[in-house]
Design a protein around this motif. Sequence first.
Motif, PDB file in Angstrom:
ATOM      1  N   TYR A 267      43.466  54.922  33.685  1.00  0.00           N
ATOM      2  CA  TYR A 267      42.464  53.981  34.202  1.00  0.00           C
ATOM      3  C   TYR A 267      42.612  52.626  33.512  1.00  0.00           C
ATOM      4  O   TYR A 267      42.624  51.580  34.173  1.00  0.00           O
ATOM      5  CB  TYR A 267      41.070  54.558  33.982  1.00  0.00           C
ATOM      6  CG  TYR A 267      39.952  53.575  34.156  1.00  0.00           C
ATOM      7  CD1 TYR A 267      39.551  53.183  35.430  1.00  0.00           C
ATOM      8  CD2 TYR A 267      39.320  53.013  33.059  1.00  0.00           C
ATOM      9  CE1 TYR A 267      38.537  52.266  35.597  1.00  0.00           C
ATOM     10  CE2 TYR A 267      38.310  52.095  33.216  1.00  0.00           C
ATOM     11  CZ  TYR A 267      37.920  51.719  34.480  1.00  0.00           C
ATOM     12  OH  TYR A 267      36.921  50.793  34.644  1.00  0.00           O
TER      13      TYR A 267
ATOM     14  N   ALA B 290      32.575  57.451  33.735  1.00  0.00           N
ATOM     15  CA  ALA B 290      31.720  56.831  32.734  1.00  0.00           C
ATOM     16  C   ALA B 290      32.264  55.466  32.322  1.00  0.00           C
ATOM     17  O   ALA B 290      31.516  54.499  32.175  1.00  0.00           O
ATOM     18  CB  ALA B 290      31.617  57.735  31.508  1.00  0.00           C
ATOM     19  N   GLU B 291      33.599  55.404  32.166  1.00  0.00           N
ATOM     20  CA  GLU B 291      34.233  54.118  31.815  1.00  0.00           C
ATOM     21  C   GLU B 291      34.036  53.116  32.948  1.00  0.00           C
ATOM     22  O   GLU B 291      33.709  51.956  32.727  1.00  0.00           O
ATOM     23  CB  GLU B 291      35.734  54.320  31.592  1.00  0.00           C
ATOM     24  CG  GLU B 291      36.085  55.294  30.497  1.00  0.00           C
ATOM     25  CD  GLU B 291      35.969  54.650  29.133  1.00  0.00           C
ATOM     26  OE1 GLU B 291      36.322  53.477  29.004  1.00  0.00           O
ATOM     27  OE2 GLU B 291      35.514  55.334  28.199  1.00  0.00           O
TER      28      GLU B 291
ATOM     29  N   ASP C 273      32.363  49.389  33.158  1.00  0.00           N
ATOM     30  CA  ASP C 273      33.150  48.201  33.523  1.00  0.00           C
ATOM     31  C   ASP C 273      32.777  47.652  34.892  1.00  0.00           C
ATOM     32  O   ASP C 273      33.304  46.625  35.304  1.00  0.00           O
ATOM     33  CB  ASP C 273      34.649  48.548  33.558  1.00  0.00           C
ATOM     34  CG  ASP C 273      35.157  48.977  32.206  1.00  0.00           C
ATOM     35  OD1 ASP C 273      34.471  48.695  31.215  1.00  0.00           O
ATOM     36  OD2 ASP C 273      36.230  49.591  32.147  1.00  0.00           O
TER      37      ASP C 273
END
Lengths: 392, 359
Positions: A102, A127-128, A132
Amino acid sequence: MKKLVKVIALVLCFAMIAAFAACGGNKTDDQTTTAPANPGTAEAAFKIGLIGPLTGGAAIYGNAAKYGAQIAVDEINAKGGIQFEYKAEDDEHDPEKSVNAYNTLCDWGMQVLVGPITTKPAVAVSAEAAEDRVFCLTPSASSTDVINGKDNMFQVCFTDPNQGTASADYIADNFAGKSVAVIYKNDDAYSQGIRDTFVAEAGAKGITVAYEGTFTDATATDFSVQVTAAKAANAEVVFLPMYYEPASIILKQAKDIDYAPVFFGVDGMDGILGMEGFDTTLAEGVMLLTPFSADDPKAADFVAAYQAAYGEIPNQFAADGYDAVYIIYEALQKAGCTADMSAADICEKLVAAMPTLSVNGLTGDGMTWDASGAVSKAPMAVVIKDGAYVTP
Amino acid sequence: MSSLKKSKLSASAVRDYFSFPLVTAAFFIITFMSSHDMLNKRMQGLLVPVCCYIVMALSLNLTVGIMGELSLGHAGFMSLGAFTGVVVSQSLIDSVPNDILRLVIAIVAGALIAAVGGFLIGLPVLRLRGDYLAIVTLAFGEIIMDIVNCLIVGHDKNGLHIIFNFKGEKTVADLNLAENGTAIIKGAQGAVGTKTIATFTAGFLIIMLTLFLVLSFIRSRTGRAVLAIRDNRIAAESMGVNVMKYKMIAFVLSTTLAGMAGALYGLNFNMISADKFNFNTSILVLVFVVLGGLGNMLGSIIAATVLYILPEALRGLADYRMLMYAIVLILVMLATNNPKVRNLFVKILPKRKSKEGAQ
């Protein structure tokens, strides 16, 4: 000390072999598609990323989705109008590698993510991405943990609870009063998740679950204990929430002891007919809930294109990948996004646009989404007759 | 003869203690680069995992290189640390709002549980030798993985709820959580929704602590006893060294460090599952240790860093990257183990130096 060195050498040899085996998916093709110079309008290309297991044990799913998405991207680029630049990254079905993939795609300038394909990596990456503000549409990661608490994460496939509930409802409606056995894989989030909601819904609908058998990765090669126990419990329907490899062994071993209940599978069972070395007569009469059938007339063009490009019949994951790209295409048009917008801006617009969207795809007509990210489409139950899916 | 030995010893000491300024310098350079936007997102994402794997490599090097026993289940102890760290951190999220303090508590708890696990497993395991020890540690690694797979843990205002789902029929609902309770570990689905609080600085500090502990240990009285057992068990025993005791001290120290690495690792990802810490991860760390050199701590640090970043850096090669990775492994092994290649290096290196000197 010498012995130690010898043992280490031996272990390292195994590690090497494992490393080589991990790159089994040896089909070499372009990882990226650059938008063609320009048919029609002078529009820049959106950068679409895909993350999935392209190598390792789950490579069959990742590659199928990657190829399916590739076909959709090529079709859309040929149409003119919105253009896509497409890049796939490997995550080896490992959450840690998936986050790395990712981050790599973010460095590349990705604006919308298709994926991750498998559940555990999808939970880690979502979650990332939520932090972002990158819009994600996963073709096939079906756990509710993938979408829970993240407004920018949407699914093309059913959630596991939906599949379990839908299966229980279907069995309650069509096999009323019959006792049911469940065999499932209790070290797998997918299998366990479906089993949990199936058993809960079965209890609510008054279905008797006569037997529950479990297996794990390590014991997925012999099911004689579970099959014999299901037979002993006089179960007339056997529910198999699992992927098709273990299911094929169960079918074989049930036949060996002359046990012929109705076997009922979920979308992971899709692909059993295309499995190498599988006697399709064993699957005669097996029912499954699947969103996609390669024999469906509306999928004919896609199946033909897929076969021409990759030489195999597309499975449900390929169709999910194909649909995911088209859903993003529709959503981008509806939200009025342009390719020069930042990923975060596109994300806000798409999140607002998704609940208003209705898409006809290969895996369902009139697919709609609620704000949670779960898809709503009619599950399709098929029965296998003469080696093909037939609607019962 | 004695002077030769002395110079050799001090050479290894110089090499070992050179690790401290090297790691510190690397830390400051990377911190500087990331604060000036010179690191891309991919590299920034790799920082904490690299720290975890370096600590794992140092910890395993203590078992394999210093104690001379092969452990194939080291990822199991990492797993103990990781899941303990996650449970502690998630359940203290309200009572200890400070992220740094919570991270420290989680890492200490992870280290403690891994130490207890190391002690319990060490009791039977360290009585075995050679291949048997390797096989039993391999089995324990798998057992830990299976146990964590059965674990369902939740937290609410009444405290922690833990159930073991050995038969496979229990779910999160069986925890009977009160309202606002959260499920922390959901069995096979792993720990989901962890608040990620691990930082690169914490990783750096743990590496420094590990280096300090390991290097002081090797040079302590206990460490010398462990080295004596490694080199000649019978001679050591005849000198009155309690083999079991010293091996146990080294092994528990090693698992404690692995637990710290695990806790940091677990708190760096939103989701972790038990199957991450399988045989393959144990072997991965063993590869770092062997290629870095048995007993060579600086080598472990460099090998872990290079070999972890390599497959990520090779992403551009697409399907060929794992092939390239394997080839690099084989080449490094050949280069470091072949006496001819070694001699070649020895011959080339001073020549280069003298050439540079001449210029």
